[in-house]
Write a protein that holds these residues in place. Structure first.
Motif, PDB file in Angstrom:
ATOM      1  N   ARG A 105      -3.080  -4.502  -1.747  1.00 41.31           N
ATOM      2  CA  ARG A 105      -2.127  -3.794  -0.889  1.00 41.31           C
ATOM      3  C   ARG A 105      -0.855  -3.400  -1.642  1.00 41.31           C
ATOM      4  N   TYR A 117      -2.579  10.464   8.552  1.00 42.42           N
ATOM      5  CA  TYR A 117      -1.263  11.113   8.665  1.00 42.42           C
ATOM      6  C   TYR A 117      -0.826  11.261  10.127  1.00 42.42           C
ATOM      7  N   CYS A 177      -1.571  16.361  -0.057  1.00 41.78           N
ATOM      8  CA  CYS A 177      -2.473  15.374  -0.656  1.00 41.78           C
ATOM      9  C   CYS A 177      -3.343  16.104  -1.682  1.00 41.78           C
ATOM     10  N   TYR A 193      -5.749  14.170   5.797  1.00 47.18           N
ATOM     11  CA  TYR A 193      -6.083  12.738   5.863  1.00 47.18           C
ATOM     12  C   TYR A 193      -5.806  12.230   7.283  1.00 47.18           C
ATOM     13  N   GLY A 215       0.847  -1.186   0.000  1.00 46.66           N
ATOM     14  CA  GLY A 215       0.000   0.000   0.000  1.00 46.66           C
ATOM     15  C   GLY A 215       0.882   1.235   0.000  1.00 46.66           C
ATOM     16  N   SER A 216       0.294   2.376  -0.333  1.00 51.07           N
ATOM     17  CA  SER A 216       1.115   3.588  -0.257  1.00 51.07           C
ATOM     18  C   SER A 216       1.337   3.952   1.201  1.00 51.07           C
ATOM     19  N   THR A 217       0.573   3.352   2.113  1.00 43.50           N
ATOM     20  CA  THR A 217       0.773   3.589   3.548  1.00 43.50           C
ATOM     21  C   THR A 217       2.196   3.221   3.979  1.00 43.50           C
ATOM     22  N   ASP A 238       1.184  13.164  -1.936  1.00 43.77           N
ATOM     23  CA  ASP A 238       0.339  11.974  -1.943  1.00 43.77           C
ATOM     24  C   ASP A 238      -0.705  12.184  -3.049  1.00 43.77           C
ATOM     25  N   ASN A 274      -7.762  14.305   0.394  1.00 42.45           N
ATOM     26  CA  ASN A 274      -8.626  13.527   1.267  1.00 42.45           C
ATOM     27  C   ASN A 274      -8.622  14.282   2.599  1.00 42.45           C
ATOM     28  N   ALA A 324      -2.702   9.932  -4.491  1.00 46.17           N
ATOM     29  CA  ALA A 324      -3.572   8.746  -4.569  1.00 46.17           C
ATOM     30  C   ALA A 324      -4.804   8.979  -5.455  1.00 46.17           C
ATOM     31  N   TYR A 325      -5.311  10.222  -5.443  1.00 40.95           N
ATOM     32  CA  TYR A 325      -6.561  10.510  -6.181  1.00 40.95           C
ATOM     33  C   TYR A 325      -6.316  11.327  -7.449  1.00 40.95           C
ATOM     34  N   THR A 355      -1.330   4.629  -5.456  1.00 43.86           N
ATOM     35  CA  THR A 355      -1.779   3.326  -4.966  1.00 43.86           C
ATOM     36  C   THR A 355      -2.816   2.715  -5.903  1.00 43.86           C
ATOM     37  N   SER A 401      -5.144   1.063  -4.722  1.00 43.32           N
ATOM     38  CA  SER A 401      -6.387   1.141  -3.947  1.00 43.32           C
ATOM     39  C   SER A 401      -7.371   2.135  -4.562  1.00 43.32           C
ATOM     40  N   LYS A 402      -6.858   3.276  -5.004  1.00 38.38           N
ATOM     41  CA  LYS A 402      -7.750   4.316  -5.515  1.00 38.38           C
ATOM     42  C   LYS A 402      -7.719   4.428  -7.037  1.00 38.38           C
TER      43      LYS A 402
HETATM   44  N1  PMP Z   1      -3.257   8.256   0.845  1.00 36.01           N
HETATM   45  C1  PMP Z   1      -4.502   8.682   0.831  1.00 36.01           C
HETATM   46  C2  PMP Z   1      -4.762  10.125   0.639  1.00 36.01           C
HETATM   47  C3  PMP Z   1      -5.559   7.780   1.023  1.00 36.01           C
HETATM   48  O1  PMP Z   1      -6.817   8.226   1.032  1.00 36.01           O
HETATM   49  C4  PMP Z   1      -5.283   6.415   1.212  1.00 36.01           C
HETATM   50  C5  PMP Z   1      -6.367   5.376   1.408  1.00 36.01           C
HETATM   51  N2  PMP Z   1      -7.454   5.764   2.145  1.00 36.01           N
HETATM   52  C6  PMP Z   1      -3.956   6.033   1.251  1.00 36.01           C
HETATM   53  C7  PMP Z   1      -2.966   6.967   1.046  1.00 36.01           C
HETATM   54  C8  PMP Z   1      -3.553   4.624   1.566  1.00 36.01           C
HETATM   55  O2  PMP Z   1      -3.620   3.806   0.503  1.00 36.01           O
HETATM   56  P1  PMP Z   1      -3.110   2.306   0.530  1.00 36.01           P
HETATM   57  O3  PMP Z   1      -4.347   1.456   0.496  1.00 36.01           O
HETATM   58  O4  PMP Z   1      -2.323   2.204  -0.726  1.00 36.01           O
HETATM   59  O5  PMP Z   1      -2.263   2.083   1.735  1.00 36.01           O
END
Ligand code: PMP
Length: 389
Positions: free
Chosen positions: A226, A135, A166, A132, A99-101, A192, A170, A194-195, A215, A217-218
């Motif tokens: 993951r 963080y 971000c 977010y 994940g990017s987490t 970040d 988010n 992600a979106y 990621t 994920s999005k």
């Molecule tokens: N960054 C942002 C801004 C997110 O909203 C999310 C997921 N909610 C993530 C990172 C984490 O993504 P991942 O599932 O890749 O860990």
């Protein structure tokens, strides 16, 4: 005790339970199950088979800074960014994370001065509110001596910091840039993104920041895989981030990387191969779907009369080659009723679970609502919202 049904090896779980009109609707997490419908329609394009003897080694590409990066995943990441035009890839290292987490944590580690260096004060980690909610939570959960959460970037004083940017943001969907600029060179931004994909926002420029996080994920909706990736300009930073992942999880699941590579490949193929079918174009599907959901939500808020939403904005999308509206993955919803000070508990009373503004460093009159759930849950949500007075 009820007898548990035996579960066949390899039988997948289905994620969140199905809903009925009476169910509690949980839109607290940004669980991207909306995309299941699209991927059900793509046949075998995103399927992989892994024989028992494959992906057994720890290593993927021993000559690469990121030695556990599958070359096929690296290739598809670069190809997709070139297709979409949302981020520069030439001259960047691609790093993979769980994940990017995990990459976010790796960036904090890589950008903080090593323990014992200098004055020894932990590096401040900031982001503009509303930020977010992960963080602060992720930054402080192990109480590291290397870095610590220092809150809203707008009120930060000091010159040694990591600013998390971000964009689209988010929880509120705004397009953001770094607010701090470090004259002394001790501040650094982590973007970040992600979106930053066409289903959520017009692609107005090719981002070329020092560290950019993405990621699946999005982008494609495969949160359960993951897999995230970072585009990193500086080789030393890329090496330190890789070191973090090495110490944290000794690399990243190859099985997941192969699956993510196949999924990204299916996305690019649908735009680039001459025989590709239009209904297999992820970003077209996503943009249509998100625009439809946003229009349903705006109608519901208007019918109710007690909620407000961010204004709709639009811009020229270099990918779609037309003007496109922003369709954020979350709705930043405000309850305007004077007697409601805590919007999340008000909605919880009506069986709608959201995340309170207070968790994003903002006013609890606001909540964040996921726009990415399955149709059945989303439909019940908008109907319930419209009926609240
Ligand atoms: N960054 C942002 C801004 C997110 O909203 C999310 C997921 N909610 C993530 C990172 C984490 O993504 P991942 O599932 O890749 O860990």
């Amino acid at each position: 005790r009820q007898q548990e049904e035996p579960v066949a090896a390899g039988a997948p779980s289905t994620g969140k339970p199905a809903v009925t009109p009476e169910s509690v609707i949980n839109l607290d997490h940004g669980d991207p199950t909306m995309f299941e419908e699209f991927w059900r329609g793509t046949g075998s394009a995103a399927e992989i088979v892994i024989p028992g003897w494959q992906t057994m080694s720890y290593f993927s590409d021993v000559g690469n800074v990121c030695w556990f990066l599958e070359p096929g995943f690296d290739h598809e990441v670069r190809r997709l960014h070139r297709l979409v035009g949302n981020a520069a890839v030439d001259g960047y290292h691609v790093l993979v994370g769980t994940g990017s987490t995990q990459l976010f944590m790796a960036a904090l580690y890589a950008l903080s001065p090593p323990a014992g260096a200098g004055a020894g004060a932990p590096m401040s980690v900031v982001s503009t509110a509303p930020y977010y909610s992960s963080y602060p939570a992720v930054t402080d959960f192990l109480q590291s001596g290397l870095f610590r959460w220092a809150g809203d970037a707008n009120s930060f004083k000091g010159d040694a910091y990591i600013e998390l940017v971000c964009s689209p943001n988010n929880p509120d969907g705004t397009i953001r840039e770094a607010v701090l600029s470090s004259e002394s060179g001790n501040g650094i931004a982590v973007h970040d993104l992600a979106y930053y994909w066409p289903q959520y926002t017009p692609i107005t420029k090719r981002a070329d920041h020092d560290i950019m996080l993405f990621t699946v994920s999005k982008s494609t909706g495969h949160a359960g895989t993951r897999i995230g990736w970072a585009l990193v300009k500086d080789r030393d930073v890329a090496k330190k981030m890789t070191k973090f992942i090495e110490l944290n999880t000794i690399g990243v699941s190859k099985d997941s990387q192969l699956r993510a590579a196949k999924v990204l490949r299916a996305v690019s193929d649908a735009y680039e191969l001459p025989e590709a079918r239009e209904e297999h174009r992820l970003f077209d599907y996503g943009r249509r779907k998100m625009a439809e959901r946003w229009s349903m939500l705006r109608e519901a808020a208007a019918a109710s009369g007690i909620f407000s939403l961010p204004d709709e904005t639009s811009g020229h999308c270099n990918f779609a080659k037309e003007t496109a509206s922003t369709n954020p993955a979350f709705a930043w919803l405000r309850c305007d009723r004077e007697d409601v000070e805590d919007c999340a508990s008000f909605l919880r009373g009506h069986k709608i679970l959201t995340r309170s503004g207070s968790q994003f460093g903002a006013d609890p009159r606001y909540v964040r609502v996921s726009m990415l759930d399955r149709d059945d849950a989303y439909d019940i949500f908008v109907r319930r919202l419209a009926s609240l007075k």
